[in-house]
Design a protein around this motif. Structure first.
Motif, mmCIF file in Angstrom:
data_model
loop_
_atom_site.group_PDB
_atom_site.id
_atom_site.type_symbol
_atom_site.label_atom_id
_atom_site.label_comp_id
_atom_site.label_asym_id
_atom_site.label_seq_id
_atom_site.Cartn_x
_atom_site.Cartn_y
_atom_site.Cartn_z
ATOM 1 N N CYS A 24 42.330 38.421 28.943
ATOM 2 C CA CYS A 24 42.305 38.265 30.400
ATOM 3 C C CYS A 24 43.223 37.114 30.820
ATOM 4 C CB CYS A 24 40.876 38.049 30.881
ATOM 5 S SG CYS A 24 40.089 36.578 30.221
ATOM 6 N N GLU A 25 43.363 36.951 32.108
ATOM 7 C CA GLU A 25 44.271 35.926 32.638
ATOM 8 C C GLU A 25 43.852 34.518 32.228
ATOM 9 O OE1 GLU A 25 47.634 34.573 34.233
ATOM 10 O OE2 GLU A 25 47.105 36.681 34.074
ATOM 11 N N GLN A 26 42.543 34.253 32.155
ATOM 12 C CA GLN A 26 42.069 32.935 31.765
ATOM 13 C C GLN A 26 42.451 32.620 30.316
ATOM 14 O OE1 GLN A 26 40.205 35.147 33.391
ATOM 15 N NE2 GLN A 26 39.552 34.148 35.254
ATOM 16 N N VAL A 27 42.362 33.610 29.439
ATOM 17 C CA VAL A 27 42.730 33.411 28.038
ATOM 18 C C VAL A 27 44.237 33.182 27.919
ATOM 19 C CG1 VAL A 27 42.861 34.539 25.783
ATOM 20 C CG2 VAL A 27 40.760 34.643 27.110
ATOM 21 N N ARG A 28 45.021 33.922 28.672
ATOM 22 C CA ARG A 28 46.479 33.735 28.635
ATOM 23 C C ARG A 28 46.861 32.333 29.088
ATOM 24 N NH1 ARG A 28 48.156 39.574 31.138
ATOM 25 N NH2 ARG A 28 47.557 40.763 29.283
ATOM 26 N N LEU A 29 46.228 31.864 30.168
ATOM 27 C CA LEU A 29 46.510 30.518 30.660
ATOM 28 C C LEU A 29 46.074 29.460 29.644
ATOM 29 C CD1 LEU A 29 47.426 28.628 32.921
ATOM 30 C CD2 LEU A 29 45.127 28.801 33.862
ATOM 31 N N ALA A 30 44.899 29.646 29.048
ATOM 32 C CA ALA A 30 44.411 28.690 28.052
ATOM 33 C C ALA A 30 45.337 28.647 26.837
ATOM 34 C CB ALA A 30 42.987 29.049 27.628
ATOM 35 N N CYS A 31 45.844 29.800 26.417
ATOM 36 C CA CYS A 31 46.769 29.831 25.270
ATOM 37 C C CYS A 31 48.086 29.143 25.607
ATOM 38 C CB CYS A 31 47.016 31.270 24.822
ATOM 39 S SG CYS A 31 45.613 31.998 23.973
ATOM 40 N N ARG A 32 48.568 29.341 26.836
ATOM 41 C CA ARG A 32 49.807 28.658 27.228
ATOM 42 C C ARG A 32 49.626 27.149 27.284
ATOM 43 N NH1 ARG A 32 51.293 31.304 32.612
ATOM 44 N NH2 ARG A 32 49.548 32.647 32.258
ATOM 45 N N LEU A 33 48.478 26.701 27.779
ATOM 46 C CA LEU A 33 48.212 25.264 27.805
ATOM 47 C C LEU A 33 48.047 24.712 26.407
ATOM 48 C CD1 LEU A 33 45.735 25.050 30.793
ATOM 49 C CD2 LEU A 33 48.012 24.071 30.688
ATOM 50 N N TYR B 138 37.184 27.641 27.387
ATOM 51 C CA TYR B 138 37.638 28.915 27.946
ATOM 52 C C TYR B 138 37.889 29.942 26.851
ATOM 53 C CZ TYR B 138 38.083 28.316 32.950
ATOM 54 O OH TYR B 138 37.815 28.194 34.276
ATOM 55 N N LEU B 139 38.495 29.519 25.752
ATOM 56 C CA LEU B 139 38.747 30.465 24.662
ATOM 57 C C LEU B 139 37.438 30.941 24.031
ATOM 58 C CD1 LEU B 139 41.850 28.837 22.971
ATOM 59 C CD2 LEU B 139 41.783 30.890 24.403
ATOM 60 N N HIS B 140 36.423 30.095 24.037
ATOM 61 C CA HIS B 140 35.128 30.490 23.485
ATOM 62 C C HIS B 140 34.389 31.432 24.435
ATOM 63 C CE1 HIS B 140 31.471 30.215 21.154
ATOM 64 N NE2 HIS B 140 30.813 29.885 22.261
ATOM 65 N N LEU B 141 34.404 31.130 25.732
ATOM 66 C CA LEU B 141 33.672 31.949 26.699
ATOM 67 C C LEU B 141 34.338 33.297 26.944
ATOM 68 C CD1 LEU B 141 32.656 29.327 29.401
ATOM 69 C CD2 LEU B 141 31.203 30.390 27.673
ATOM 70 N N HIS B 142 35.639 33.347 26.933
ATOM 71 C CA HIS B 142 36.366 34.572 27.247
ATOM 72 C C HIS B 142 36.819 35.264 25.966
ATOM 73 C CE1 HIS B 142 36.591 34.200 31.643
ATOM 74 N NE2 HIS B 142 36.512 32.899 31.402
ATOM 75 N N ALA B 143 35.908 35.429 25.043
ATOM 76 C CA ALA B 143 36.210 36.130 23.791
ATOM 77 C C ALA B 143 36.088 37.634 24.022
ATOM 78 C CB ALA B 143 35.253 35.685 22.697
ATOM 79 N N VAL B 144 36.654 38.396 23.124
ATOM 80 C CA VAL B 144 36.582 39.851 23.224
ATOM 81 C C VAL B 144 35.190 40.318 22.809
ATOM 82 C CG1 VAL B 144 37.481 40.263 20.901
ATOM 83 C CG2 VAL B 144 37.809 41.985 22.681
ATOM 84 N N GLN B 145 34.664 41.319 23.519
ATOM 85 C CA GLN B 145 33.362 41.875 23.172
ATOM 86 C C GLN B 145 33.457 42.661 21.873
ATOM 87 O OE1 GLN B 145 32.148 44.362 26.411
ATOM 88 N NE2 GLN B 145 31.541 42.649 27.707
ATOM 89 N N PRO B 146 32.410 42.638 21.063
ATOM 90 C CA PRO B 146 32.429 43.434 19.843
ATOM 91 C C PRO B 146 32.499 44.925 20.180
ATOM 92 C CG PRO B 146 30.557 41.915 19.865
ATOM 93 C CD PRO B 146 31.211 41.842 21.201
ATOM 94 N N ASP B 147 33.289 45.660 19.444
ATOM 95 C CA ASP B 147 33.466 47.115 19.628
ATOM 96 C C ASP B 147 34.004 47.470 21.005
ATOM 97 O OD1 ASP B 147 32.432 47.415 17.062
ATOM 98 O OD2 ASP B 147 30.382 47.582 17.827
ATOM 99 N N SER B 148 34.828 46.607 21.581
ATOM 100 C CA SER B 148 35.392 46.864 22.903
ATOM 101 C C SER B 148 36.715 46.121 23.035
ATOM 102 C CB SER B 148 34.418 46.393 23.985
ATOM 103 O OG SER B 148 34.984 46.559 25.263
ATOM 104 N N THR B 149 37.428 46.434 24.087
ATOM 105 C CA THR B 149 38.667 45.706 24.385
ATOM 106 C C THR B 149 38.516 44.891 25.671
ATOM 107 O OG1 THR B 149 39.550 47.598 25.612
ATOM 108 C CG2 THR B 149 40.101 47.432 23.255
ATOM 109 N N ARG B 150 37.274 44.613 26.062
ATOM 110 C CA ARG B 150 36.987 43.886 27.293
ATOM 111 C C ARG B 150 36.577 42.451 27.000
ATOM 112 N NH1 ARG B 150 38.519 46.569 31.857
ATOM 113 N NH2 ARG B 150 38.218 48.782 31.548
ATOM 114 N N CYS B 151 36.814 41.584 27.986
ATOM 115 C CA CYS B 151 36.412 40.175 27.894
ATOM 116 C C CYS B 151 34.893 40.081 28.045
ATOM 117 C CB CYS B 151 37.101 39.373 28.993
ATOM 118 S SG CYS B 151 36.614 37.644 29.056
ATOM 119 N N ALA B 152 34.260 39.262 27.235
ATOM 120 C CA ALA B 152 32.808 39.121 27.274
ATOM 121 C C ALA B 152 32.334 38.427 28.544
ATOM 122 C CB ALA B 152 32.332 38.339 26.058
#
Length: 79
Positions: free
Chosen positions: A66-75, A44-58
């Motif tokens: 995003c919510e998936q990254v927050r959950l993965a970090c908490r786990l 999840y941390l690999h797939l939901h990385a930040v896009q280059p030159d943006s603040t959006r999830c790839a």
């Protein structure tokens, strides 16, 4: 010479319990659940990385993190 099938394929251990015979299917080796969970967190941390030159999830296009990254970090912190 007569051989009984039960005696040939079934052995009794020293504890008195019967062991499985050689014709019995073995169970597949399972990965422990924490290892599976940790590999999913890394995915999840690999797939939901930040896009280059943006603040959006790839992956999902939401504002990063995003919510998936927050959950993965908490786990991950739980480990």
């Amino acid at each position: 010479m007569t051989t009984r099938m039960g005696e040939r394929h079934t052995q009794v251990s020293t504890c008195g319990r019967r062991r499985m015979n050689s014709l019995h299917q073995t169970r597949p080796v399972r990965v422990p659940e924490p290892a599976q969970l940790y590999s999913l967190i890394v995915l999840y941390l690999h797939l939901h990385a930040v896009q280059p030159d943006s603040t959006r999830c790839a992956s999902c296009g939401m504002t990063w993190p995003c919510e998936q990254v927050r959950l993965a970090c908490r786990l991950r912190d739980g480990f």
